[in-house]
Motif scaffolding. Structure first.
Motif, PDB file in Angstrom:
ATOM      1  N   UNK A  25       0.859  -1.192   0.000  1.00  0.00           N
ATOM      2  CA  UNK A  25       0.000   0.000   0.000  1.00  0.00           C
ATOM      3  C   UNK A  25       0.887   1.231   0.000  1.00  0.00           C
ATOM      4  N   UNK A  26       0.640   2.124  -0.961  1.00  0.00           N
ATOM      5  CA  UNK A  26       1.379   3.382  -0.968  1.00  0.00           C
ATOM      6  C   UNK A  26       0.390   4.524  -0.805  1.00  0.00           C
ATOM      7  N   UNK A  27       0.528   5.242   0.322  1.00  0.00           N
ATOM      8  CA  UNK A  27      -0.409   6.325   0.607  1.00  0.00           C
ATOM      9  C   UNK A  27       0.079   7.621  -0.030  1.00  0.00           C
ATOM     10  N   UNK A  28      -0.888   8.489  -0.380  1.00  0.00           N
ATOM     11  CA  UNK A  28      -0.525   9.779  -0.992  1.00  0.00           C
ATOM     12  C   UNK A  28      -0.665  10.932  -0.011  1.00  0.00           C
ATOM     13  N   UNK A  29      -0.654  10.616   1.283  1.00  0.00           N
ATOM     14  CA  UNK A  29      -0.864  11.652   2.301  1.00  0.00           C
ATOM     15  C   UNK A  29      -0.015  12.893   2.031  1.00  0.00           C
ATOM     16  N   UNK A  30       1.253  12.690   1.709  1.00  0.00           N
ATOM     17  CA  UNK A  30       2.154  13.831   1.505  1.00  0.00           C
ATOM     18  C   UNK A  30       1.761  14.678   0.296  1.00  0.00           C
ATOM     19  N   UNK A  31       1.164  14.023  -0.706  1.00  0.00           N
ATOM     20  CA  UNK A  31       0.772  14.748  -1.917  1.00  0.00           C
ATOM     21  C   UNK A  31      -0.358  15.735  -1.611  1.00  0.00           C
ATOM     22  N   UNK A  32      -1.294  15.312  -0.731  1.00  0.00           N
ATOM     23  CA  UNK A  32      -2.518  16.102  -0.518  1.00  0.00           C
ATOM     24  C   UNK A  32      -2.508  16.968   0.741  1.00  0.00           C
ATOM     25  N   UNK A  33      -1.497  16.740   1.589  1.00  0.00           N
ATOM     26  CA  UNK A  33      -1.432  17.414   2.889  1.00  0.00           C
ATOM     27  C   UNK A  33      -1.673  18.918   2.801  1.00  0.00           C
ATOM     28  N   UNK A  34      -0.918  19.570   1.922  1.00  0.00           N
ATOM     29  CA  UNK A  34      -0.990  21.040   1.892  1.00  0.00           C
ATOM     30  C   UNK A  34      -2.338  21.552   1.390  1.00  0.00           C
ATOM     31  N   UNK A  35      -3.157  20.659   0.776  1.00  0.00           N
ATOM     32  CA  UNK A  35      -4.457  21.102   0.261  1.00  0.00           C
ATOM     33  C   UNK A  35      -5.599  20.771   1.231  1.00  0.00           C
ATOM     34  N   UNK A  36      -5.306  20.045   2.293  1.00  0.00           N
ATOM     35  CA  UNK A  36      -6.320  19.732   3.305  1.00  0.00           C
ATOM     36  C   UNK A  36      -7.354  18.718   2.837  1.00  0.00           C
ATOM     37  N   UNK A  37      -7.104  18.031   1.744  1.00  0.00           N
ATOM     38  CA  UNK A  37      -8.043  17.019   1.243  1.00  0.00           C
ATOM     39  C   UNK A  37      -7.487  16.429  -0.036  1.00  0.00           C
ATOM     40  N   UNK A  38      -8.162  15.386  -0.550  1.00  0.00           N
ATOM     41  CA  UNK A  38      -7.653  14.716  -1.747  1.00  0.00           C
ATOM     42  C   UNK A  38      -7.959  15.555  -2.996  1.00  0.00           C
ATOM     43  N   UNK A  39      -6.926  15.861  -3.773  1.00  0.00           N
ATOM     44  CA  UNK A  39      -7.105  16.594  -5.034  1.00  0.00           C
ATOM     45  C   UNK A  39      -7.112  15.541  -6.160  1.00  0.00           C
ATOM     46  N   UNK A  40      -8.278  15.340  -6.816  1.00  0.00           N
ATOM     47  CA  UNK A  40      -8.405  14.226  -7.774  1.00  0.00           C
ATOM     48  C   UNK A  40      -7.305  14.169  -8.836  1.00  0.00           C
ATOM     49  N   UNK A  41      -6.999  15.300  -9.462  1.00  0.00           N
ATOM     50  CA  UNK A  41      -5.976  15.317 -10.530  1.00  0.00           C
ATOM     51  C   UNK A  41      -4.618  14.812 -10.017  1.00  0.00           C
ATOM     52  N   UNK A  42      -4.237  15.319  -8.832  1.00  0.00           N
ATOM     53  CA  UNK A  42      -2.937  14.924  -8.269  1.00  0.00           C
ATOM     54  C   UNK A  42      -2.955  13.449  -7.866  1.00  0.00           C
ATOM     55  N   UNK A  43      -4.107  13.022  -7.357  1.00  0.00           N
ATOM     56  CA  UNK A  43      -4.230  11.621  -6.938  1.00  0.00           C
ATOM     57  C   UNK A  43      -4.063  10.706  -8.149  1.00  0.00           C
ATOM     58  N   UNK A  44      -4.741  11.053  -9.244  1.00  0.00           N
ATOM     59  CA  UNK A  44      -4.672  10.216 -10.449  1.00  0.00           C
ATOM     60  C   UNK A  44      -3.244  10.169 -10.985  1.00  0.00           C
ATOM     61  N   UNK A  45      -2.583  11.327 -10.979  1.00  0.00           N
ATOM     62  CA  UNK A  45      -1.207  11.369 -11.477  1.00  0.00           C
ATOM     63  C   UNK A  45      -0.297  10.478 -10.623  1.00  0.00           C
ATOM     64  N   UNK A  46      -0.490  10.553  -9.313  1.00  0.00           N
ATOM     65  CA  UNK A  46       0.330   9.740  -8.412  1.00  0.00           C
ATOM     66  C   UNK A  46       0.066   8.240  -8.620  1.00  0.00           C
ATOM     67  N   UNK A  47      -1.213   7.882  -8.830  1.00  0.00           N
ATOM     68  CA  UNK A  47      -1.520   6.461  -9.127  1.00  0.00           C
ATOM     69  C   UNK A  47      -0.766   6.016 -10.385  1.00  0.00           C
ATOM     70  N   UNK A  48      -0.790   6.886 -11.408  1.00  0.00           N
ATOM     71  CA  UNK A  48      -0.140   6.518 -12.685  1.00  0.00           C
ATOM     72  C   UNK A  48       1.356   6.325 -12.510  1.00  0.00           C
ATOM     73  N   UNK A  49       1.944   7.190 -11.671  1.00  0.00           N
ATOM     74  CA  UNK A  49       3.399   7.090 -11.465  1.00  0.00           C
ATOM     75  C   UNK A  49       3.787   5.820 -10.714  1.00  0.00           C
ATOM     76  N   UNK A  50       2.870   5.356  -9.835  1.00  0.00           N
ATOM     77  CA  UNK A  50       3.278   4.270  -8.936  1.00  0.00           C
ATOM     78  C   UNK A  50       2.796   2.880  -9.315  1.00  0.00           C
ATOM     79  N   UNK A  51       1.725   2.821 -10.123  1.00  0.00           N
ATOM     80  CA  UNK A  51       1.029   1.539 -10.249  1.00  0.00           C
ATOM     81  C   UNK A  51       1.936   0.402 -10.751  1.00  0.00           C
ATOM     82  N   UNK A  52       2.835   0.716 -11.709  1.00  0.00           N
ATOM     83  CA  UNK A  52       3.696  -0.354 -12.264  1.00  0.00           C
ATOM     84  C   UNK A  52       4.543  -1.005 -11.177  1.00  0.00           C
TER      85      UNK A  52
END
Ligand code: KG4
Ligand code: ZN
Length: 357
Positions: free
Chosen positions: A37-64
């Motif tokens: 499991x790889x959490x994106x907590x650090x990606x969204x921290x500064x925005x105070x919630x999950x930002x869909x675009x950033x979340x999707x990009x992070x999934x794409x970078x990590x999934x392989x």
């Protein structure tokens, strides 16, 4: 010895990218061979919630590499995988699409069946990862997006007995944390702060406490907390508010779970009474112990997934995949991502205003 299925599960519905390989033993008990499991907590921290675009990009970078690591950790070879199960909903469509497309492509390349999994069914079956569990059972699903009581009659057979009419419980924890100035995701932090506070300091509202059956409502709590935080000056007052919030949630769940028990008993001819609590908020120790006490009072057996399987993970997705694989319930490669996907398709959508009780 019969050959047991090896299932790859993939999860990307929100802000966790996850992959897992599971199988089962001769007795049909699941064995988790890997769980990454790889959490994106650090990606969204500064925005105070999950930002869909950033979340999707992070999934794409990590999934392989996450899928590769899950396969490597399992000690199995890629060609030994019998089926690929991916979360298809509910969740953020841009996030779901990453794991879903990856899973479909992987299954297609391996020429193995593809299984589309409802994320909520993953949570519902998560206690099966470490305990024997027979149908029917009563499920309380408390996560960041859902809060529901479900009569679970079998794989794919869910009857919703109650749901939140506004915020989910995890959302209420996160919003309370935000109002107290705690970084996202604050839910788990509230539990820690509450330990240092006086739970009787603030009298908070309990919306629809005496009506609405086992439906839940948490939005009024957030409004009350917003009002109180304006006057909060000391850390101790923060701890007291966290403790008062936590106590109020416990009181709400105690009463509503009792109502859900009687609804569940009316719907089933029960040999054994089993209550399962799943989803991220099921990790909360005080909520756990309160519900265990209630089960002891009411002669229910209580079951919680291990903490590592409470939050979002792919082992629970592979678990649903394993059950569906055994029943040969496969899906086509054109299966859509479903941002909204109720476990009980017949249940009315309650969220929003105008709900009559
Ligand atoms: O199931 P989950 O990982 O993701 C969803 O499917 O939503 O649940 C995440 C939610 C978050 O709102 C988080 O704050 C909450 O579960 N949570 C907790 C605790 N651990 C996670 N809430 C209260 N106490 C906890 N210990
Ligand atoms: Zn979840």
């Amino acid at each position: 010895m019969s050959k047991k299925p090896l299932i790859l599960g993939i999860e990307s519905s929100c802000d966790e990218t996850a992959a897992s390989i599971i199988t089962e033993n001769e007795q049909g008990i699941p064995i988790v061979l890997s769980n990454v499991v790889s959490s994106q907590v650090d990606v969204h921290k500064e925005f105070g919630g999950v930002v869909p675009e950033l979340a999707a990009r992070s999934h794409m970078e990590k999934i392989d590499w996450i899928v590769k690591k899950a396969i490597d950790d399992s000690g199995k070879k890629i060609e030994e995988i019998n089926a690929v199960a991916s979360t298809a909903g509910p969740g953020l469509i841009v996030c779901l699409s990453v794991g879903l497309s990856f899973g479909k492509a992987f299954a297609s390349a391996l020429e193995k069946p593809f299984i589309a999994v409802n994320h909520l069914e993953g949570h519902a079956l998560s206690p099966k990862l470490n305990s024997e569990l027979n149908y029917p059972y009563l499920l309380l699903l408390i996560s960041g997006g859902h809060s529901q009581y479900l009569n679970v009659q079998g794989l794919g057979k869910y009857q919703r007995l109650g749901t939140t009419i506004d915020d989910a419980l995890g959302e209420a924890f996160d919003k309370t944390a935000k109002l107290l100035g705690i970084e996202f995701p604050g839910g788990p932090q509230i539990e820690i702060l509450a330990e240092k506070g006086n739970p009787n300091k603030y009298d908070l509202p309990k919306p629809i406490f005496n009506k609405g059956g086992c439906n839940l409502s948490f939005a009024g709590l957030k409004t009350a907390i917003l009002r109180i935080t304006k006057d909060i000056k000391t850390d101790q007052e923060k701890f007291d508010l966290a403790a008062s919030f936590q106590k109020t949630v416990e009181q709400i769940l105690y009463k509503k779970t009792k109502i859900a028990f009687s609804e569940f008993e009316k719907q089933n001819d029960l040999k054994e009474k089993v209550f399962v609590v799943a989803g991220g908020v099921a990790a909360n120790k005080r909520i756990r112990s309160m519900l265990i006490n209630l089960c002891n009072e009411e002669n229910y057996q209580s079951l919680f997934p291990p903490i590592e399987f409470c939050g979002d993970n792919a082992a629970m997705i592979a678990m649903v995949g394993l059950e569906k694989f055994k029943l040969k319930q496969f899906d086509n490669l054109d299966h859509p991502a479903k941002p909204r996907w109720s476990l009980d398709e017949k249940a009315v959508f309650l969220k929003g205003a105008g709900v009559q009780f």
